[in-house]
Every structure is written in C-alpha cells, then in structure tokens.
Design an enzyme around this catalytic site. Sequence first.
Site, PDB file in Angstrom:
ATOM      1  N   CYS A 510       0.813  -1.212   0.000  1.00  0.00           N
ATOM      2  CA  CYS A 510       0.000   0.000   0.000  1.00  0.00           C
ATOM      3  C   CYS A 510       0.850   1.266   0.000  1.00  0.00           C
ATOM      4  O   CYS A 510       0.369   2.348  -0.348  1.00  0.00           O
ATOM      5  CB  CYS A 510      -0.951   0.008   1.200  1.00  0.00           C
ATOM      6  SG  CYS A 510      -2.533  -0.771   0.835  1.00  0.00           S
ATOM      7  N   ALA A 540     -16.165   9.951  -0.925  1.00  0.00           N
ATOM      8  CA  ALA A 540     -14.924   9.378  -0.407  1.00  0.00           C
ATOM      9  C   ALA A 540     -15.135   8.012   0.210  1.00  0.00           C
ATOM     10  O   ALA A 540     -14.352   7.567   1.048  1.00  0.00           O
ATOM     11  CB  ALA A 540     -14.314  10.323   0.622  1.00  0.00           C
ATOM     12  N   ASP A 541     -16.201   7.310  -0.180  1.00  0.00           N
ATOM     13  CA  ASP A 541     -16.470   5.985   0.382  1.00  0.00           C
ATOM     14  C   ASP A 541     -15.492   4.959  -0.167  1.00  0.00           C
ATOM     15  O   ASP A 541     -14.747   5.213  -1.112  1.00  0.00           O
ATOM     16  CB  ASP A 541     -17.913   5.583   0.069  1.00  0.00           C
ATOM     17  CG  ASP A 541     -18.914   6.397   0.874  1.00  0.00           C
ATOM     18  OD1 ASP A 541     -19.142   6.073   2.049  1.00  0.00           O
ATOM     19  OD2 ASP A 541     -19.439   7.384   0.326  1.00  0.00           O
ATOM     20  N   ASP A 542     -15.546   3.766   0.419  1.00  0.00           N
ATOM     21  CA  ASP A 542     -14.569   2.736   0.089  1.00  0.00           C
ATOM     22  C   ASP A 542     -14.888   1.973  -1.179  1.00  0.00           C
ATOM     23  O   ASP A 542     -14.045   1.217  -1.673  1.00  0.00           O
ATOM     24  CB  ASP A 542     -14.451   1.733   1.249  1.00  0.00           C
ATOM     25  CG  ASP A 542     -13.841   2.384   2.477  1.00  0.00           C
ATOM     26  OD1 ASP A 542     -12.917   3.194   2.296  1.00  0.00           O
ATOM     27  OD2 ASP A 542     -14.300   2.086   3.590  1.00  0.00           O
ATOM     28  N   THR A 634      -4.656   3.479  -7.839  1.00  0.00           N
ATOM     29  CA  THR A 634      -3.429   3.927  -8.496  1.00  0.00           C
ATOM     30  C   THR A 634      -2.223   3.596  -7.640  1.00  0.00           C
ATOM     31  O   THR A 634      -2.252   3.742  -6.413  1.00  0.00           O
ATOM     32  CB  THR A 634      -3.460   5.452  -8.739  1.00  0.00           C
ATOM     33  OG1 THR A 634      -3.757   6.110  -7.501  1.00  0.00           O
ATOM     34  CG2 THR A 634      -4.512   5.827  -9.768  1.00  0.00           C
ATOM     35  N   ASP A 720     -14.371 -10.570 -29.522  1.00  0.00           N
ATOM     36  CA  ASP A 720     -13.424  -9.541 -29.949  1.00  0.00           C
ATOM     37  C   ASP A 720     -12.044 -10.174 -30.069  1.00  0.00           C
ATOM     38  O   ASP A 720     -11.677 -11.057 -29.295  1.00  0.00           O
ATOM     39  CB  ASP A 720     -13.420  -8.338 -29.005  1.00  0.00           C
ATOM     40  CG  ASP A 720     -12.931  -8.666 -27.613  1.00  0.00           C
ATOM     41  OD1 ASP A 720     -13.302  -9.742 -27.091  1.00  0.00           O
ATOM     42  OD2 ASP A 720     -12.193  -7.856 -27.030  1.00  0.00           O
TER      43      ASP A 720
END
Length: 845
Positions: A510, A540-542, A634, A720
């Site tokens: 993390c 801003a929730d998880d 990210t 595809d």
Amino acid sequence: MPSPFQPESVVQFQHSQQVLCHHKMVCGLPPSGTVPSTPKSTMMQAPITPIVRDLVLLGGGHSHAIALKLLGMNPIPGVRLTLITDVYHTPYSGMLPGYVAGLYDYDECHIDLRPLCQFAQTRMIVDQAIALDPERNQIHCANHPPISFDFLSVDIGSTPASVTVPGAKEYAIPVKPISQFLTYWETLVQEVEQYVLCTDKSTSQSPLHLGIVGGGAGGVELALAIQARLTRIRSAHALDSSVDQIHLFHRGAELLPERHPKLRRLFQKLMGDRDIHLHLNEEVVAITSTSGESNQPEPSTYQVMGRSGAQVECDRVFWVTSAAAAPWIAQSGIATDDRGFIQVNDNLQSVSHPHIFAAGDIATMVNYPRPKAGVFAVRQGQPLHDNLRRAVQNQPLRPFQPQKEFLILVGTGEESAIASRGRFTVGPMKRLWQWKDHIDRQFMQRFTNLTPMKLEGGRRKAEGGGRKAEGGGRRAEGRKQKAEGRRQKAEIQNSLTPSLPHSLTPCAGCASKVSKSVLQQVLTQLQPSSSSILIGLGAADDAAVIQVPPDMALVQTVDYFRALLNDPFLVGQITTQHCLNDLYAMGAIPHSALAIATLPYALPAKLESTLHLLLAGVITELSAVGAELIGGHTVEGPELGLGLSCNGFAHPEKLWRKGGMQPGDQLILTKPLGIGTLFAADMQLRAKGRWIEAAIATMRQSHHAAMNCLRQHGTTACTDITGFGLAGHLLEMVQAANLSVELQLDALPILSGATITLEQGFFSSLHQPNAQASSGLMASADITAHPFYPILFDPQTSGGLLATVPLEQSSACLQQLRQLGYTSSQTIGKVVKNTTSGPSLYCYG
C-alpha cells in the site's frame, strides 16, 4: 476510492526479434524461451531517479530532430522528454525540391519522428498546438488536455502569412505548411499521370497551366522542380513536354531579392531556358474562378490578375510569398517580432521568458537576424541541445553565433545544382548536385536505421555495433557527448537532487499508492454525471455503488496491460476501447468502469500531470458512449500501465455468446489485423511512423456503432480479437458451437506495413504460444506458406469484433459497417457443419 487488487508488475523480455509486447500474459508468466532482463526482486529494490522535470519540444523541425538524437544518446536522469507534433513524418527542406522533381521518394526526404522518439525515450504526442500559456507553463492542444512543462523549446516552422489578395485564400495553394502542400502536389501528379496513360492522345496532350506567386528562393526552386517533374512524366511516354506552361509572378524587378545579383541573373537565365514564363514587376491583385462560384472547391481554372491588368489562366496557383508565425504565439504574451516570430537571445532563449527556447523559422535571433532558411535550423540543432541540457540542470548557458555568410546549393530539378556564397556563384553542374545529394543523404542518415540503445553506467550504448554504423559523424557526436557527460556526471545530482524525495528506493504494498493530494487534485477536475451512480467519484467511500435496472443482466469484464504508447491520453483512450470491446462482444451497453493505473515514479506534480492525462483519455471515451468512470486504484511503478473493470447491461435473452453461430452464417471482421507485429517492430525502431499512425487510428475506434449495426442484422455470435489472435479467438467460437469454419486468408484485412514487418521477422512474444495453441487449425503446406498465414496468430490490442451474421443479412451488414466508418470491415469466411474430424478451422488461400 474503490480498491481492486494490486496488479502484478511486469518486466520487459526480449528474445531474438521477439519482443514482449503490451498484450495479455497467460497466467502472468513470460513467453517460452525468454529471459528476464532484470530479476523482479532486483527491480523492486534498485534505487530509481523519479521524474522531476518536464522538457517539452513543440514541433518536429530540423533543430528538434537533432536535439532528440543527441538527447537519446545521452539521456538526462530525472528529466522527462515530450515531443508535441502534428505530423509523424517531418520533411527535410533541403530535399523537398528534389522530391517535387521526382528525384527522391517520400521516405528519403522525411524524418520519421516515431522511431526517433522511441530512440530518445521521448513521449510523442501527436496533436496540433493551439495556444501557449507561459505563466502556467502549459501547451494547449486541439485534442489533448493541456500539456505541462518546466522548460519548453519551440520549433514549429512558419505558416502562410495573412493574405489580403482577393481570392488567394479561397483558390491558391499555400506552400506552408509543407505537409499539406505535398498532399496537393501528389494529387496533381497522379492526375497528370492518368492523363498521359489515357489512350486518347489528344486528351493526354492537354496542356497544364500552373501559376506560382513569389519570386524568392522558395518560388524559384518550386518552379524549376515542377517543370522538371512534368517534363519527366511526359517524356517517359514520348509526349511533348512543352505543352505545359509554368507562370511565375513576382512583384520585384528581379528574382531572389535576398541573393547576390550574379545569382539572380543566373537563375533568371535558367528560367528562360526552361520556358518558365516570368512575370516580373507584376503584383498579383486578385485570383478569380472561371466558374464564378467562390464556394466551389475545385473549379476548372482560375484567373490570376496582375496590377498591370494582365490576366493569366491557370489550373492551379501555388502561393510562395513570405510566411509568418502562428497567431497564437504572439497572443501568448511571449516577446515576438513584427511578424510574430519568437525573439530569442544568443542562447536561443526567449528574451521575455527564459524557460522557453526557440529555433528554426519560428525564432528570430535579436542580435543576429538571418533569413528563414533550413540551413540555419540545422546549425542551431547542436547549440539548442547543449543549452536545453544545461538549462534543465541549472547550469550556465553558452551563446551561439551563427555564421554571417554561408554556402547554398540549389538544385535545378534536373540532377544539377548551383553553388553560391557571397559574390561567388558557379553552376549549374552535375557534380554540384552530386555533392548536394551526398550532404543531404548524410544528414538524413542520422535519423534512419536507428539502433535501440541500452543503458551502461548511466549512459546509452548502441547494441550490436550499431553505434559505428553511422560513421564518423555519429562518432564525433559521441566523443563530444562523452566528454560533456563526464563533466556533467558530478553536477547532475547536485542540480536535481534537491527536488527529489528523501528516499529514492520505491516502496511496495500500500506504500506504493499514489498520494491522496495527487488524487484529490486530479479527481476534482473529473465531474461525475450519471444519476444511476449512487456512489462514485464524488464521494470518499470505500467502494462505488451503481443502480442495476430491473430485468437487466449485469455484464462485467476486466483487463490490464502495460502501456502500448508513451502518450498517457492515447493510452487512456485505447485501453478504454480495448476493455469496452468485451462488453460489445456480448451485446451489452457500457454503463461504468473502475480504473487501475500504474504511474511511473515521479514527483507529485508530475504524477498529477500523468494521471490527469491518463484518466482524461478514459473519460473521453466512456462519456462518448454514455458511460462513466466511478472509481479505481493507483500505484507508482517502473512504467505506465492501465486497466479497467467495465460494467454493462443487457437483456439476458439478448446476450451474444461465442457458441451461437449457425451453419451458413458469414464471418465478418470489423477491423484490420497486425497490431502485434507492428508494435514489435516499433519497439525495435523498425516501424514507420505512418504505419503506427494507422494502427493507433484503428485502435482508438469505438465499436459502439458496430455493435448496434450487428444487432440490426441478426448477429448470432460474436467475440473480440485480442491477445490470442484471430485463430485463437475463432477456435474458441468453433469449439463452443461444435461447428467448423472455412476461413479465407486472402480476404483478411491487414494494416499497412504489417505484412512487411512479418516478413522481416518481427513477431510479438505471444505469437509463438498462439500458434502452438491452435491445434484445431487445419491448413495445407501451401497455406502455411501463404504470406498472410502468420497474421492468424498476431495478438491485437483493441482489435476488431468477429461476428457471425446470417447469409441473407451479411451483404447489407457489411455495407452499413463501412458506411459507419469501419472501412476495413470484411467477410472473411463462413460457418459449416463438422466433418469426421470434429469442430475445426479450415484455412484457404
């Protein structure tokens, strides 16, 4: 923010000419026979220099081409290079008259910027600049979000000056920008060649009247080159070349007012000898159309009207008068001269904004005014590179003084040239042309046959002796850079380190997440809009929460890969299209997506810039189909990577499955093949820029309209084409339906250049595993030798949809697909019943 699993880091592998491309990796394992260049544990522990400064080169002119080559040979740690250009191939001015005359082909006189940027490890952003903000340090482009810089260099050449002559803007063809002029010229040449090939000799002898406005060096060279080309075309078919007429209009009493009188007289005599009609002391005051309709784009002829009252009828009129700078340069507030060109000091540095540099035609040296000529742009390349390198490292700059007099070699279009320096003039002579040709080819050799470089001791070294291949010129560059590099090595960390984080060893877990402040800065610029998103980017929730409509099935897919390109905005667009294709292949309507991104190690401001470009590309494509980005995750890593988890809705009974095809159905492929081999060649600097340009265009194309078209025409099954290639994905359909397919190799749509790169042995690293996995493929020895056969195993990024359509609907479906913009769509085979061998894929030529 929702937090999906953290992606496994991927290391680049290389084996012979097989390259680990940016496609799916089976179970995260490297391809058979490849060896990691760096063990993963070593990679994670090695100290890294993050991106701390952005050096942006705006324009692909001569000076920047030279600077890119030198920067590629000796990179600056911590400095990210970006080239913004609106063309992939930049013309070399010294050879353009020869190209017009038919003495050079396209590649001989154009610098291919794509491999050059790959060589220099430079982000290549292909777009048109429309504004400069020197206070916020941003370049605004037509189709990208703003591009930020710490230092900027401008080399965009000139544009046509504002023309007030009535009719000139509507009917004349400007010579600047060169790329557009060459398109007009090639169209005209094709028309002339069609005339001379006509069986009706009276038609083929139809005279062509051309007008050229401007008697400077550009107009004179163009007139001679055009006359030589037309003569060459007609003479090759034993036709009279004297039927064509070229008229050159010049407001002055003599040609070439900026040159010595002796040279003027020589060219004036040469023009007369070549039957070029000179209209001296004749200012053009108007151009009219014989059709009398100003809105008609291609009238039959034009009337060029002079101030004396003369009127000359012309089929085309080329405008070669003085050029000016793009208007947005002066509008930016940067200091310019009266024509809008950037004023620079002896360091090629803006006199008003010292972090901005300029070279070539766009720059005016205030202490050394010189004509706008390619020779000066070439001479400015080395000093521009030196001062850019010094500027980003906080070192003193070095002044540059251009020579006052210079030798010019002017081609006549007939493999002869004239030499002039000051009062000295000689020619035209064949030997002078040979000399000029040698000089020009030697210059272009610096940008062709580039060899990938590897890092050794902080410097880059060509593999396989490639450094010696360019001869003494490159060795001289190398020696100079080596000496400069030793001196700079002790200083570089002193200049960059104060801006670096305290720890240069990247963390994992993390701790590798991008900081909250960076995320907040980017997310505040991304506005959620859909009412069906209960919790998304705005909270801003998880986790994100979406409302699933009643009686609808939720269709989900996920994909992730290393960036195929170094333009984050394009990466966002292409990755989005690639991931959405899984939904389209199921017949589902896209609704929302979660992003997972790896950003190259950098300072927070640089991370923010990269992330904003990346997500802007994602949102642009999602918004176009009514979908929304609702969250993501990210991390920082060694290279750019992006993936999406996409959500879509579909009626359960209307879902497309791979096993739904029926005997007699026709196979339709919507996009051309060849992505894998082209980018394998691109990674080895062997793909032409225009090939990659075409590949990018097809990867960016959305299948949203194609899905609707296929549904209207009764599609029975769909998939595809991605990492497993056409054969792999088609075999999945064959096995799911328990039917067979007859595939026609000759019908396969293939991207330009792909057959060439395959013949040269450039295969994606997934190519061989794909071939080995295609056990149900039936092909004779003749078919396996077919030049299109290897394309069956080529992995695709954002590849086409492969659909089966009932025979009675296939023609109408194919026609509508092409009308919708899927111009490469093709029927490539049909579904048949099984033989004794069971479900199989039969290949035919």
